[in-house]
Design an enzyme around this catalytic site. Structure first.
Site, short mmCIF file in Angstrom:
data_model
loop_
_atom_site.label_atom_id
_atom_site.label_comp_id
_atom_site.label_asym_id
_atom_site.label_seq_id
_atom_site.Cartn_x
_atom_site.Cartn_y
_atom_site.Cartn_z
N HIS A 29 0.71 -1.11 0.01
CA HIS A 29 -0.01 -0.17 0.23
C HIS A 29 0.87 1.19 0.07
O HIS A 29 0.36 2.37 -0.34
CB HIS A 29 -0.98 0.12 1.04
CG HIS A 29 -0.37 0.26 2.49
ND1 HIS A 29 -0.15 -0.62 3.38
CD2 HIS A 29 -0.06 1.40 3.13
CE1 HIS A 29 0.52 -0.07 4.32
NE2 HIS A 29 0.54 1.11 4.50
N ASP A 50 0.12 -7.51 1.48
CA ASP A 50 0.66 -6.18 1.67
C ASP A 50 2.00 -6.14 1.62
O ASP A 50 2.52 -5.45 2.48
CB ASP A 50 0.02 -5.54 2.88
CG ASP A 50 0.22 -4.02 2.80
OD1 ASP A 50 0.27 -3.43 1.88
OD2 ASP A 50 -0.19 -3.41 3.97
N SER A 65 4.70 2.64 7.93
CA SER A 65 4.27 1.15 7.06
C SER A 65 5.52 0.79 6.07
O SER A 65 6.28 1.61 5.53
CB SER A 65 3.40 1.83 6.22
OG SER A 65 2.04 2.01 6.77
#
Length: 363
Positions: A100, A130, A208
């Site tokens: 993402h 992911d 992230s």
């Protein structure tokens, strides 16, 4: 006469004030307070500092860009899109991050801890976990990869460290513990990521793709998401476990895609839910792909007679002893394996239980 006296008094007062000010200026300021010696850092602090210093150079900051076309001038412009984190995976300078972080971007740049900014090439992505892999080509010194740990040894309560770039604040360290294991995260498109690590180490937007490391300095997860009503850390962060990373990333490097192991059965969670209402637990086999491992092992699908009545076939109730109560359970259990692995399926067939050995195939 009166006015002269008043002016004289004012002059004396001003003069006295000036003299007092000069006197204050001549008075030396007080000495700084003496510094109290701190003493040695605690062993725990020394360990955390050493871990951060050993890992910092392996963590990178990622900035993505997006190409846009001005609707009036028709000129193409490249504008900033977002930021995230990543880390060096191997000596070929592949960089692992979250899918993402780079999804929808037209380009990405990687900034190393020494300040070098390098263009990154997209190698492969796996939205189901992911994960994504980039590659950079630095001149000069190459950061070393982070040592890889394993998921089986992770315990709730153990110390973990997260390093990343929250809100653009580069190379930020947060610490905490493993709060829970085997968490699930619902992703857009009805996709569920299973088996995640939960930690209370602060994870915020920009973290992230950064590494989650243990007290031995080993990679044990990739920070991927937070549960938070406000969008900032609320003490519940999630990370993709390292065993998944170590299974997916080599495939992304080799082929650009992740190829999960194939059993070759068709199933539908809506049908499973209806069956559970009737006391039938497990994953109903609705169809078998010809030539698949399930076909070779002799699994039996559901059938329908001429009147349209459905006769249940096999029901998969476990994989290697782990119960499969839903389609998500079955997918997660198979995803722990590689093509070529042999698994033991617990099967419900015509009211009795049995086991079948199945060798998984590549898609």
């Amino acid at each position: 006469m009166r006015e002269r006296v008043i002016f004289l008094l004012l002059g004396l007062m001003i003069g006295a004030g000036v003299l007092a000010w000069i006197g204050d200026m001549a008075t030396p300021p007080p000495e700084p307070r003496a510094i109290t010696p701190r003493g040695d850092l605690s062993p725990g602090e020394e360990t955390i500092i050493a871990l951060f210093e050993a890992t910092q150079n392996s963590v990178v900051s990622i900035t993505t860009s997006e190409a846009r076309v001005d609707p009036f001038s028709r000129r193409r412009q490249v504008v900033p899109r977002g930021t995230g984190s990543g880390f060096i995976w191997d000596d070929a300078v592949h960089v692992v991050t979250n899918n993402h972080v780079i999804a929808g971007a037209s380009g990405a740049q990687v900034r190393l801890a020494d300040g070098r900014v390098l263009p990154a090439k997209l190698v492969g992505t796996d939205p189901s976990h992911d994960l994504a892999v980039l590659r950079i080509a630095p001149d000069g010194e190459v950061p070393r990869p982070i040592p890889v740990g394993d998921s089986a040894s992770i315990r709730v309560g153990q110390t973990v460290l997260a390093i990343g770039n929250p809100f653009g604040l580069d190379w930020t360290l947060t610490t905490g513990v493993v709060s829970a294991l085997d968490r699930e995260l619902e992703e857009p498109g009805n996709r569920t990521i299973t088996g995640l690590i939960q930690t209370d180490a602060a994870i915020n937007p920009g973290n992230s793709g950064g590494p989650l490391i243990d007290s031995a300095g080993r990679l044990i997860g990739v920070n991927t998401a937070i549960f938070s009503p406000s969008g900032t850390s609320a003490g519940i962060g999630l990370a993709v476990p390292v065993d998944v990373v170590n299974r997916v990333v080599p495939q992304l490097i080799a082929t650009g895609r992740y190829h999960p192991p194939v059993l070759g059965v068709r199933h539908d969670e809506r049908v499973n839910a209806l069956a559970r209402r009737q006391g039938l637990n497990g994953v109903l086999v609705l169809g078998i792909e010809p030539g698949s491992p399930a076909d070779a092992a002799g699994l039996r699908p559901a059938t329908a007679d001429r009147a349209g009545r459905i006769a249940p076939g096999d029901v998969i109730v476990s994989v290697d002893g782990t119960a499969t109560e839903s389609s998500a359970d079955l997918v997660a259990a198979l995803d722990r394996h590689r093509p070529g692995d042999t698994v033991t399926l617990g099967i419900g067939r015509a009211g009795r239980e049995m086991t079948l050995e199945v060798t998984l195939a590549a898609r």
